[in-house]
Design a protein around this motif. Structure first.
Motif, PDB file in Angstrom:
ATOM      1  N   SER A 110       1.329  -1.347   0.177  1.00 13.13           N
ATOM      2  CA  SER A 110      -0.196   0.181  -0.388  1.00 13.13           C
ATOM      3  C   SER A 110       1.011   1.106   0.021  1.00 13.13           C
ATOM      4  N   ARG A 170      -7.679   9.780   3.239  1.00 17.58           N
ATOM      5  CA  ARG A 170      -6.914  10.476   1.946  1.00 17.58           C
ATOM      6  C   ARG A 170      -7.294   9.517   1.262  1.00 17.58           C
ATOM      7  N   ASN A 216       0.236   5.542   0.716  1.00 15.82           N
ATOM      8  CA  ASN A 216      -0.765   6.381   1.668  1.00 15.82           C
ATOM      9  C   ASN A 216      -0.236   7.323   1.098  1.00 15.82           C
ATOM     10  N   HIS A 245      -3.296  -0.027  -3.579  1.00 16.96           N
ATOM     11  CA  HIS A 245      -2.915  -0.722  -3.084  1.00 16.96           C
ATOM     12  C   HIS A 245      -2.120  -1.612  -4.719  1.00 16.96           C
ATOM     13  N   HIS A 284      -6.097   5.760  -1.301  1.00 15.47           N
ATOM     14  CA  HIS A 284      -4.690   5.417  -1.263  1.00 15.47           C
ATOM     15  C   HIS A 284      -4.584   4.845  -1.859  1.00 15.47           C
TER      16      HIS A 284
END
Length: 163
Positions: free
Chosen positions: A70, A112, A72, A116, A114
């Motif tokens: 992930s 937020r 972020n 993956h 993000h």
């Protein structure tokens, strides 16, 4: 930006997690590489599973072949979908996974947005892609490998998931 690297043994669990977000309207598939494309709609669990299967069958000895990363961003960063795709493809290339099949999901389930990345740690010949010093390599990629506009800083954490 924070990068988290997870390795696990269950592809279905990772795909269900990401596709549940898509089904709830909290996510979308941004990009898929070396994955079967459906005639209509976006890439689903079936297409990803069938695309990953030959790699998984080529090496059944590796305990944790599934790669789940992930990326972020800082809550103040406004990252476009195109920038997310570029970050993901550049990251995968520089980490040695650029020739692998992978899918990039964008999640918007928290404040937020993000992404993956779901991929494999074994190549098409069944050889395990080295993960030695993976966290250190990822930190170097994150610190020196990105030339995005606006600049995005990355911090890396790594953990292994139990099977």
């Amino acid at each position: 930006m924070i990068a988290k690297i997870h390795r696990g043994g269950q592809l279905l669990g990772v795909l269900l997690y990401n596709h549940n977000k898509v089904d709830k309207g909290q996510g979308e598939v941004l990009y898929a590489q070396k994955v079967i494309q459906p005639l209509q709609g976006s890439v689903g669990i079936s297409e990803v599973s069938r695309s990953f299967a030959p790699y998984l069958y080529a090496n059944i000895r590796t305990e944790k072949p599934i790669l789940h990363i992930s990326l972020n961003p800082d809550p103040n960063d406004k990252v476009s979908d195109e920038t997310f795709v570029k970050l993901a493809t550049d990251y995968m290339q520089q980490m040695g996974f650029g020739d692998q099949p992978f899918v990039v999901y964008k999640h918007s389930d928290i404040e937020r947005k993000h992404i993956h990345i779901v991929s494999l740690g074994i190549d098409e010949e069944g050889k395990k892609i080295p993960d030695t010093f993976e966290k250190i390599r990822s930190m170097k990629v994150c610190r020196y490998g990105y030339k995005s506009e606006p600049p995005v800083k990355l911090i890396v954490f790594s953990r292994t998931l139990s099977p």
